[in-house]
Write an enzyme that holds these catalytic residues in place. Structure first.
Site, short mmCIF file in Angstrom:
data_model
loop_
_atom_site.label_atom_id
_atom_site.label_comp_id
_atom_site.label_asym_id
_atom_site.label_seq_id
_atom_site.Cartn_x
_atom_site.Cartn_y
_atom_site.Cartn_z
N ARG A 72 0.82 -1.22 0.00
CA ARG A 72 0.00 0.00 0.00
C ARG A 72 0.85 1.27 0.00
O ARG A 72 0.46 2.31 0.53
CB ARG A 72 -0.96 0.03 1.20
CG ARG A 72 -1.93 -1.14 1.27
CD ARG A 72 -2.89 -1.17 0.09
NE ARG A 72 -3.68 -2.39 0.13
CZ ARG A 72 -3.37 -3.52 -0.48
NH1 ARG A 72 -2.28 -3.60 -1.23
NH2 ARG A 72 -4.13 -4.59 -0.38
N SER A 99 -11.10 0.88 3.44
CA SER A 99 -10.36 0.51 4.65
C SER A 99 -9.66 1.72 5.24
O SER A 99 -8.96 2.44 4.54
CB SER A 99 -9.33 -0.58 4.33
OG SER A 99 -9.97 -1.75 3.90
N GLU A 137 -4.61 3.96 6.48
CA GLU A 137 -4.44 3.80 5.04
C GLU A 137 -5.00 5.04 4.34
O GLU A 137 -4.48 5.47 3.32
CB GLU A 137 -5.18 2.54 4.58
CG GLU A 137 -4.99 2.21 3.13
CD GLU A 137 -5.54 0.83 2.76
OE1 GLU A 137 -6.25 0.73 1.75
OE2 GLU A 137 -5.24 -0.13 3.48
#
EC number: 1.3.1.98
Length: 302
Positions: free
Chosen positions: A176, A226, A296
């Protein structure tokens, strides 16, 4: 005075939509966020280049956004200029199994189009919100694959106004994460290397991923996907659920009853409500499991 001059120059250059004090709640999937001092939606890549040349001639901060699906914007808004890479930078060209795509194109839309052509490599994108540019920025992924596995190169807009092609090996991809996060670069275009596949198999797999997300994630409320990165090998949603935080509410925001790594806007939530929940989760997980949680989603404060 300088702001007025900048707006006049952008309007005179006919770069696209130019608006003052645009509420960013209209441009984020959380439906949260105060105004941008100046909001620009360029009408193409050439217009974006022109926009950047003008903006960088002024001493003013700027940032770019896509669909705002991974973004929490402060209630006070964003200082300076916000550039939106939207429908006007969403071109798609195919040369056999290589595709060139604009950073403003919906990632789900791209995956759907490509699957119908029988090209394999984007099945994991079924159900991932946001734009292609955002997917490169975050190295978006699921089901064992991510952008690092299919990106050949990206055309990147850097904070100093440079627009350059960056090869995969220079993107510093990891979980990520990409080089673009460290340097605040914006992916304007991407060239992806896919593979010829069986159309029926590709479409079936992508639909299965999309359905799985629909069944397990709360897209019936405004949200941003998320919220926390998985503190591998643990999973954020499982930790938050085990800590008894499912359904925890603050103001108009709530940890989803369906998926604990989602915070949903249930009643005109403010950024402050979401931030309060984020801090509560961090403290609870630290106290119970001695694990540090990291977001995130990108948090943008004035």
């Amino acid at each position: 005075m300088e702001t007025n001059q900048l707006i006049d120059e952008l309007v005179d250059a006919n770069v696209g939509k130019v608006v003052e004090q645009e509420p960013l709640s209209k441009h984020t999937t959380w439906k949260i966020g105060g105004p941008a001092d100046i909001f620009v939606e360029p009408n193409g890549v050439d217009a974006l280049e022109k926009t950047m040349k003008i903006i960088t001639s002024y001493d003013i901060t700027w940032r770019a956004i896509g669909r705002g699906s991974n973004l929490l914007v402060d209630d006070q808004g964003i200082e300076g200029v916000v550039i939106k890479l939207g429908q006007n930078i969403s071109h798609l060209e195919r040369d056999e199994s290589v595709i060139r795509v604009g950073g403003g194109l919906s990632f789900i839309k791209l995956a759907t189009i490509i699957s119908k052509d029988g090209l394999s490599g984007l099945e994991f994108a079924g159900g991932i919100p946001g734009t292609v540019g955002g997917a490169v920025f975050m190295n978006a992924g699921a089901h064992g694959s991510d952008m690092s596995q299919i990106l050949e190169k990206a055309r990147v807009l850097f904070p100093d106004g440079r627009l350059e092609w960056v090869n995969n090996e220079n993107m510093d991809f990891s979980y990520r994460t990409s080089r673009l996060q460290k340097e605040k670069g914006i992916c304007v275009e991407a060239i992806l290397q896919l593979q010829e596949g069986d159309k029926e198999t590709v479409v079936h797999e992508m639909k299965a991923h999309k359905n799985y997300r629909r069944e397990t994630q709360p897209w019936n409320y405004p949200c941003a996907g998320s919220v926390f990165r998985n503190p591998l090998p643990a999973h954020a949603g499982e930790l938050i659920e085990k800590a008894g935080l499912k359904g925890y509410r603050y103001g108009g925001a709530q940890i989803s009853e369906q998926h604990a790594n989602f915070i949903v806007n249930v009643d005109e939530a403010k950024a402050a409500d979401v931030l309060a929940i984020i801090e509560h989760v961090k403290k609870t997980i630290r106290d119970q499991y001695n694990i540090e949680m990291h977001t995130e989603v990108e948090i943008v404060k004035r």
